[in-house]
Motif scaffolding. Structure first.
Motif, mmCIF file in Angstrom:
data_model
loop_
_atom_site.group_PDB
_atom_site.id
_atom_site.type_symbol
_atom_site.label_atom_id
_atom_site.label_comp_id
_atom_site.label_asym_id
_atom_site.label_seq_id
_atom_site.Cartn_x
_atom_site.Cartn_y
_atom_site.Cartn_z
ATOM 1 N N ASN A 148 -8.816 1.105 1.802
ATOM 2 C CA ASN A 148 -7.936 0.016 2.178
ATOM 3 C C ASN A 148 -7.360 0.219 3.512
ATOM 4 O O ASN A 148 -6.614 -0.710 3.943
ATOM 5 C CB ASN A 148 -6.772 -0.105 1.179
ATOM 6 N N GLU A 185 0.843 -1.267 -0.121
ATOM 7 C CA GLU A 185 0.185 0.043 0.181
ATOM 8 C C GLU A 185 0.881 1.191 0.401
ATOM 9 O O GLU A 185 2.005 1.282 0.386
ATOM 10 C CB GLU A 185 -0.900 0.024 0.948
ATOM 11 N N SER A 220 -2.772 4.076 -3.330
ATOM 12 C CA SER A 220 -3.689 2.775 -2.671
ATOM 13 C C SER A 220 -5.157 3.812 -2.519
ATOM 14 O O SER A 220 -5.105 5.056 -2.018
ATOM 15 C CB SER A 220 -3.272 2.490 -1.558
ATOM 16 N N ASP A 265 -4.484 -4.487 -9.413
ATOM 17 C CA ASP A 265 -5.348 -3.740 -8.346
ATOM 18 C C ASP A 265 -6.817 -4.043 -8.550
ATOM 19 O O ASP A 265 -7.592 -4.336 -7.634
ATOM 20 C CB ASP A 265 -5.193 -2.270 -8.361
#
Length: 616
Positions: A263, A29, A259, A580
């Motif tokens: 998340n 990340e 990111s 991703d």
């Protein structure tokens, strides 16, 4: 020293948990600053949480018949010393030598740093101190001091380097480096602490790269500068230096898409893990014996004596005690006293749903005889000195029956014994004593020090399944069919007659984490970068001019090769975006798993609460 080793083991375990959480969920990340605080919080939590205990008090019933320990003779012998006796000393010595060696290395690194900084000209600019050295060392920062060799770089390259080092200095990354080094000294025996330190240093480089590129217009030129610096092999320890062996990872992270904010839920996954750690390892159970005023109703006989010297306040307390413990109304009336305030006459009325009603009177020209108010077999009996012998005889009968309660069993090292056997036991040999209640039956389990040492040093298997020492202590020896002790392998194998033993019931089952998806293609791999030419020794003005001229030609070829890689880098970015995208379903499953973990956490709290109630 045993307490210290237990503490180090617990702290090491927490360090492993935090590192695995970072490695499995967070290292890819782009939350670089959050990752920094997560890693530091992991170290701090690892040293503090083992000091946090939840105290659970278990009230046990007092022994109404005192144990006569004077009947037991103490054996006089000196046990032989074995290797296990010297093992703690050898472990302590090894651990201490490791710390001393690493402290020496730490001190030497400070000496080397001081040698580089000593006697150098310092230029103060704003909050930074710049040292332009002539030594062939990689650029580095130490708190607010930045060291570099300007002769080795062009103006644009030097600008990129200084922006990078300024980030290290502004955010005090040197503190993170020193903390990680100190943890490596204390926990040197734990291989994960060295990986943990590497993760901290790598993440600091990601932070500096990310912040520096925000102030630099040419991102590609910054990456080329990273590659050029890899030719330097001289790096000063305990500093933030521009050179890192993992240059490829830094370039990958620079080109990676940011990111998604949601998340960040991954950080919360450590909370249930820490809660589970506390419930598993940080609950301290304390057994306290009830006072005589809180004697259990299951005791065979509770005898309260009232004599001539009792005051009105003392009689009142006795009445309150019987009301509280047996819900029996005890009323003292018609109290007569002589000139010395001694009781010469008294009437006792008692009224209880379970114990019946009654009246007892004693009046005399002299003082009253001792009155015994006795709870026995669910009834209240009141008697005086005339039947005192009967009460004493009842006590002797209870003792001969080897019974302390209406229904009580006594176990020593798992073997059922009599009250007489427990009376003969040397109190100095007792390691642990537990008193349990099951269906109005009282159970006393005693473990001796010798037996405790035996089960601690061996792996225990009951009916082929590994068990802990508590399960062994709960096992009734009358159910054992066969026991094999292997001293060489240090194991105890027990086979029961019915091949069953006590297990925890109604314990919640934790949810199963989702399985990572099977990708349609492997994780994207960054293009292979060409090797940068090695920088000649010295500087372009005073050094080998021919070598420097050849170096410039090689750098032109190197720049041309890097330019050809730009299409591959663009393709790599697209692959990372697709990667991703394929991870999104898995991330949603992880969110559902997190909700199940919250439910599991509540179930564990209810389960622990029920255990506490059962133990009271």
């Amino acid at each position: 020293m045993e307490a210290l080793f237990i503490y180090l083991i617990k702290s090491s375990g927490l360090i492993v948990l935090f590192y695995l959480a970072y490695f499995l969920m967070l290292r890819k990340e782009t939350f670089f600053n959050s990752n920094r605080w997560f890693l530091l919080a992991g170290l701090i939590t690892s040293v503090l949480l083992p000091f946090v205990f939840i105290t659970k008090i278990i009230w046990i019933e007092p022994t109404t018949t005192p144990i006569n320990w004077s009947n037991v003779t103490m054996p006089n012998y000196t046990p032989e010393k074995t290797f296990e006796d010297y093992l703690p000393m050898l472990t302590t010595l090894t651990y201490g030598i490791g710390i001393l060696l690493l402290l020496g290395k730490f001190a030497f690194d400070f000496y080397s740093l001081n040698a580089v900084l000593k006697g150098k000209s310092i230029q103060q600019q704003a909050d930074f101190k710049f040292i332009d050295t002539k030594e062939n060392v990689a650029p580095f920062s130490y708190f607010n001091t930045i060291v570099y060799n300007s002769a080795l770089y062009t103006a644009s390259e030097l600008e990129n380097i200084l922006e990078h080092e300024k980030v290290h200095s502004e955010q005090n990354h040197t503190i993170d480096v020193l903390i990680s080094r100190l943890f490596c000294i204390v926990f040197w025996f734990n291989p994960f602490i060295w990986l943990y330190k590497k993760a901290i240093l790598q993440n600091l480089e990601f932070i500096a790269d990310s912040e520096a590129t925000k102030k630099i217009s040419d991102k590609k030129a910054y990456q080329i500068t990273l590659l050029k610096i890899t030719t330097h092999e001289n790096c000063v320890a305990i500093t933030n230096h521009f050179y890192q062996s993992l240059i490829k990872k830094r370039i990958v992270m620079l080109n990676k898409n940011q990111s998604k904010k949601w998340n960040s839920w991954k950080y919360a996954l450590m909370l249930p893990v820490l809660v589970a750690f506390v419930f598993l390892f940080q609950i301290k159970t304390i057994a306290q014996e009830k006072t005589n005023e809180n004697v259990s109703k299951n005791v065979l006989d509770v005898v309260t004596t009232i004599n001539k010297n009792f005051s009105d306040e003392e009689l009142k307390k006795k009445a309150e005690f019987f009301k509280k413990e047996f819900n029996c109304d005890l009323v003292f009336s018609e109290i007569e006293r002589n000139s010395s305030n001694e009781i010469t006459g008294i009437t006792v009325n008692y009224n209880g749903n379970l114990y019946g009603n009654g009246t007892y009177k004693q009046h005399s020209t002299n003082t009253i005889k001792d009155i015994y108010i006795k709870y026995e077999g669910g009834k209240i009996n009141i008697s005086d000195a005339k039947i005192d012998a009967k009460i004493k005889n009842d006590k002797r009968t209870a003792s001969s029956d080897k019974t302390l309660s209406i229904d009580k069993e006594i176990f020593i090292n798992g073997e059922k014994v009599s009250q007489n056997d427990m009376d003969k036991l040397d109190p100095n040999e007792i390691e642990r004593m537990d008193v349990n209640k099951k269906n109005n039956q009282q159970e006393i389990r005693i473990v001796t020090k010798k037996f405790h040492k035996t089960i601690t040093e061996n792996d225990i298997y009951i009916d082929g399944e590994k068990a802990d020492k508590n399960e062994l202590l709960q096992l009734d020896q009358n159910t054992i069919d066969k026991m094999d002790i292997n001293k060489k392998e240090k194991t105890i194998h027990i086979t029961t007659k019915n091949r069953t033993y006590i297990q925890e019931k109604n314990m919640p089952v934790p949810p199963v984490p989702p399985t990572p998806p099977v990708m349609k293609f492997n994780a994207p791999v960054a293009p292979a970068f060409p090797k940068a030419p090695k920088v000649p020794k010295g500087d372009p003005v005073n050094g080998d001019k021919k070598a420097w001229k050849e170096f410039e030609k090689k750098m032109e070829d190197y720049d041309a090769k890097m330019k050809k890689l730009e299409p591959q880098m663009e393709a790599f970015d697209k692959q990372m975006a697709e990667f991703d995208k394929q991870m999104e379903p898995f991330n949603k499953e992880m969110e559902a798993f997190d909700e199940k973990m919250k439910i599991f956490d509540k179930q564990m709290e209810e389960y622990q609460s029920n255990l506490d109630k059962e133990n009271k």
